[in-house]
Each structure stands twice: as C-alpha cells, then as structure tokens.
Design an enzyme around this catalytic site. Structure first.
Site, PDB file in Angstrom:
ATOM      1  N   SER A   1      -8.584  -4.173 -16.589  1.00  0.00           N
ATOM      2  CA  SER A   1      -8.276  -2.877 -17.170  1.00  0.00           C
ATOM      3  C   SER A   1      -8.616  -1.769 -16.176  1.00  0.00           C
ATOM      4  O   SER A   1      -8.088  -1.753 -15.067  1.00  0.00           O
ATOM      5  CB  SER A   1      -9.019  -2.725 -18.499  1.00  0.00           C
ATOM      6  OG  SER A   1      -8.476  -1.696 -19.275  1.00  0.00           O
TER       7      SER A   1
ATOM      8  N   ASP B   1      -0.460  -7.376 -24.981  1.00  0.00           N
ATOM      9  CA  ASP B   1      -1.417  -6.306 -24.689  1.00  0.00           C
ATOM     10  C   ASP B   1      -0.896  -4.997 -25.286  1.00  0.00           C
ATOM     11  O   ASP B   1       0.217  -4.573 -24.983  1.00  0.00           O
ATOM     12  CB  ASP B   1      -1.573  -6.172 -23.173  1.00  0.00           C
ATOM     13  CG  ASP B   1      -2.749  -5.311 -22.761  1.00  0.00           C
ATOM     14  OD1 ASP B   1      -3.142  -4.402 -23.531  1.00  0.00           O
ATOM     15  OD2 ASP B   1      -3.273  -5.521 -21.647  1.00  0.00           O
TER      16      ASP B   1
ATOM     17  N   HIS C   1      -5.022  -7.998 -24.396  1.00  0.00           N
ATOM     18  CA  HIS C   1      -5.666  -7.244 -23.319  1.00  0.00           C
ATOM     19  C   HIS C   1      -6.886  -7.969 -22.749  1.00  0.00           C
ATOM     20  O   HIS C   1      -7.265  -7.759 -21.604  1.00  0.00           O
ATOM     21  CB  HIS C   1      -6.078  -5.872 -23.848  1.00  0.00           C
ATOM     22  CG  HIS C   1      -6.536  -4.916 -22.790  1.00  0.00           C
ATOM     23  ND1 HIS C   1      -5.703  -4.395 -21.831  1.00  0.00           N
ATOM     24  CD2 HIS C   1      -7.759  -4.381 -22.540  1.00  0.00           C
ATOM     25  CE1 HIS C   1      -6.374  -3.592 -21.040  1.00  0.00           C
ATOM     26  NE2 HIS C   1      -7.625  -3.566 -21.439  1.00  0.00           N
TER      27      HIS C   1
END
Length: 466
Positions: free
Chosen positions: A287, A400, A431
């Site tokens: 991320s 995601d 995610h």
C-alpha cells in the site's frame, strides 16, 4: 493503506497525536490503519498533574458511546477537549458513527471495558459487537475529564504463534536505527547455510506494528514466515508512528520522516547481518509502503529490487476522496446526507491542503498537517520507479477496494515494455492479499485469513531469480 485516514496530528495509535476517519489507504487502512481500520479519530491531551480515576474514565467513555448510539452528537462533541471538538465536530461524528452499520452490520452490544494509564492520560478500551465484525472503541481521557483521543478499529488479533523447533527458520530481535529512537524489529532467518537473499517489509499508512496487524489478520507475519520457509530472510519492524508517536508531536513532518528514513535504516541493518547476502536485499512495500518503495531504494542505494503489493500509483489525496465515495455506496448503493456532508468536507480539506497560502502546520485532511499531505502529494511513484530503474514485481488483487484498477493500469502503462518488471494480478485477493468471494468490503478485514500462498510463492520465485 491500512486502511483509514488521520484526523489530526499523528494517527492515534498509541499517543494522542495521530488520527483518521473513514477509510484511507492502509490500511490503515485500518490501523488505526488507513486501510483496515473502520474509523479513527484522535486529539492531543494537555499536560496535567494526574490522570482521572479509572472509574471516572470508564464512565465517561460509556457516556460517550451512549450519546453516539442515541444520535446525540452535540452532546458527544461536548465531551471532547478543545482540539478534538475543533477537529471532529458533531457533524463528522454523525457521519462516521452512522457509517458503521453499513460496513459491519447491526450493533449487538458491548463488551467489558478495560482501563490503563499513559502519563497523565487514562486509556479506555470497550469492545463493540456488530453482526459482521468485532470492533473496539479506544478513548484517551485527560486529567480534566475531557476526551482527548477517540478511535474505533477492528478487534486486535491474538499474539502470533511462536516458531516451532522444527520450522525451517528462526526468529530473533533486530532493531532498526540506534539509540532511544531505534524501532523494535524481528528478523525471520532461514536455517541452513547462507548467504541468503533478504527482504525488508514496509507498511501501509497508519501506525502499524511489525506484523501489519489489521483486525485478526497479520499480513507481514504471513509473508515473513512464508518467504523464510523458502530460504529468504525477512526483516519486519514497528512503524515509527506506532512505536514512537512522540516523534511527531512537534513541528512539521513529512512522509519521509514517517516511512522512508526508517526503511532505509532497515535495509542497512539487514545488509550487516551475518549470513545475509548484502547484494541481494529487496524491499517489499504494501500500500503506502509500495508508493514509497522507489524512493526508499533511491535514498538507500543498496536495494536489489522492489516488490510492490497493492501500491497506489496516483495521488493519495485524490484516492482518499475516491475511497470515501466508494465506501459510501458499497453496501446499499446510496450516499446518505451525513456521508455526503463528510465527503464534501473532505474535498474542501484537500483543496485547502493544496492551496499554497495554507501554512504547512495547519491541520487539514483528517487533522494531519498540510505539510505532511503535501509531502505525499509530491510523490510520483511511477516516475520515481523509472528513475531508480530496478527490477520490480508488481502485485495486485482484483478485489482490492482501496488500491484499484486505475492504479494497476498506471503501473502497467508505465512499465509494460520493461522486461525488468513483472506483473501479477490475482482474481480473488483483497488489499491484504487475502482471498475472498464477491465484491470486496471493509467488513471482510475483520474476518481471519492468511496471505495467499500463491502470492508468497510468486514473490519467493521472483526474488530467487534475481
């Protein structure tokens, strides 16, 4: 991006200075995670002579939740100290609190509260039971009996199981940095004869622990042990906003202070470990950690390659707005008046952040300083990745809901003709790299799972090939 967003100086976590609300890239998303966190808010406690008694603090926390459940948001706001009341007025409380059932189902009561103290502040935790997930409300209450910090996040995972004697790897402590500012870390080292390739894991947004714990899930623990079982050493460490939130309470700070600088120190620490091949140290960024991975490599100068897992390729400020709009309609297909008001306020905060006339120390998006957001807004991960020109493995889950196809396509567009870059898209992963079915949702972060074994195998195979 771990999954949520800061609302004021730092992202709560364990000190009164960081906060977030709604869903922000990391995770925590969630962690107090941009990403995985459902909601987070916090303020700053003033210096007082003594914390409030435990029974008083617990009563205040219960009163706050009672006001929220009754829709008495002005009365709830009145329980905040001045800074919290300014950062999180009644309308924001309403938007956040009323968004919870859409994400985690019907409220089904509360658990037993627990109280502790940190300096002059009482810390109260109250489990919240919902139909689809277990959450916990955390309060910081100052000596004047005012709420100086408040967050709601997924219930924490139990401690990780100890490594068994017959495991093909072992774990030892390895700190990142030196002196009192050093960060605790864990080295997962394969057994056998090295030198071994190695990886530094870099967290998503929010005050993450070394396992990047999000609800009952520990993605970095899964990745570390999964790679070590295949002959690759892994260093994971407590994020500075988790281990040393006091480092962010004074002055203006940026994303390099939060992420880049410590990751560079982690690379350096790992290269010096006996049995590690210093020429084969990689960075795996998840991320926001993936967003910053190219810069980490550039600053370090000693990174052999990058693994980008659910990495944003666009401005985080734009993604934050996009995420909140998506979350508002995810379950019922509609945006409530409270959600619309909160999103409009967020749009205004982003505009204020990008206005050069706004002082860098001014609190804007989710109470974080404008200077912090500008430092992230200035990052162009695709351009920085092109500049470092390293081998890369780009990983994306098709389910995601935080880092989405637009980011995946920008990475593909930037490197589709680069034979040093490999792309892997996983149909069922979210995610966190955990498999699921149907449309993704925040609620699934509260379901226990593990990072997909195929993803870990793909990372191991790619690293060994380099």
């Amino acid at each position: 991006m771990s999954h949520v967003i800061p609302l004021t100086a730092h992202r709560f976590g364990h000190s009164p200075s960081i906060r977030r609300t709604f869903i922000h890239l990391t995770h925590a998303a969630l962690a107090m995670l941009l990403l995985g966190t459902v909601v987070l808010l916090s303020g700053t406690a003033g210096a007082q002579d003594a914390p409030p008694p435990e029974n008083t603090a617990g009563t205040l926390a219960i009163q706050m939740l009672d006001h929220l459940d009754a829709g008495e948001y002005p009365r709830a706001e009145a329980m905040f100290n001045a800074q919290m009341a300014q950062a999180v007025p009644a309308d924001k409380l309403k938007a956040v609190w009323e968004s919870l059932p859409a994400q985690v189902g019907e409220a089904q009561g509360r658990g037993e509260l627990a109280t502790s103290h940190q300096g002059d502040t009482a810390l109260v935790q109250i489990p919240l039971h919902y139909a689809k997930a277990g959450l916990v409300a955390k309060f910081a209450i100052d000596a004047e009996g005012k709420i100086a910090g408040f967050l709601v996040q997924p219930a924490e995972a139990p401690p990780a199981a100890a490594v068994t004697e017959n495991a093909p790897y072992m774990e030892t402590d390895l700190g990142v940095g030196a002196g009192e500012r050093a960060l605790p870390g864990t080295l997962t080292m394969p057994k056998g004869v090295g030198p071994f390739p190695a990886v530094v894991l870099v967290h998503g947004s929010g005050p993450h622990d070394r396992d990047e714990t999000i609800g009952p899930n520990k993605p970095f623990l899964d990745i570390a042990r999964g790679l070590a079982a295949q002959g690759i050493a892994v260093l994971r460490y407590e994020k500075r906003t988790k281990a040393r939130p006091q480092d962010f309470t004074k002055g203006v700070f940026g994303v390099d202070d939060e992420t880049t600088n410590d990751a560079v120190l982690a690379v350096d620490a790992l290269r010096k470990v006996p049995g590690i091949d210093p020429a084969r140290v990689f960075v795996l960024g998840h991320s926001q950690g993936g967003l910053m991975a190219p810069r980490i490599a550039a600053v370090s100068g000693h990174v052999a390659g990058l693994v980008l897992m659910a990495a944003p390729a666009r401005s985080l400020l734009d993604i934050v707005i996009e995420q909140n709009r998506r979350m508002a309609v995810l379950d019922d297909g509609q945006t409530s008046d409270a959600e619309r008001d909160a999103i409009n306020a967020l749009v205004q905060q982003v505009a204020m952040t990008r206005n050069a006339a706004t002082d860098a120390a001014t609190k804007t998006v989710m109470g974080m300083p404008a200077g912090y957001w500008r430092s992230i807004d200035a990052v162009d991960p695709v351009a920085e990745a092109k500049s470092v020109d390293l081998p890369m493995l780009v990983l994306q889950g098709a389910r995601d809901i935080q880092v989405v196809d637009a980011d995946w396509q920008r990475w593909r567009g930037g490197f589709h003709d680069d034979n040093k870059v490999t792309f892997k898209l996983y149909d069922k992963l979210n995610h966190l790299g955990i498999a699921g079915e149907g449309e993704g949702s925040l609620a699934e972060y509260a379901n226990p799972g593990h990072v997909d074994a195929q993803l870990i195998d793909d990372v191991a195979t790619w690293i060994k090939s380099h």
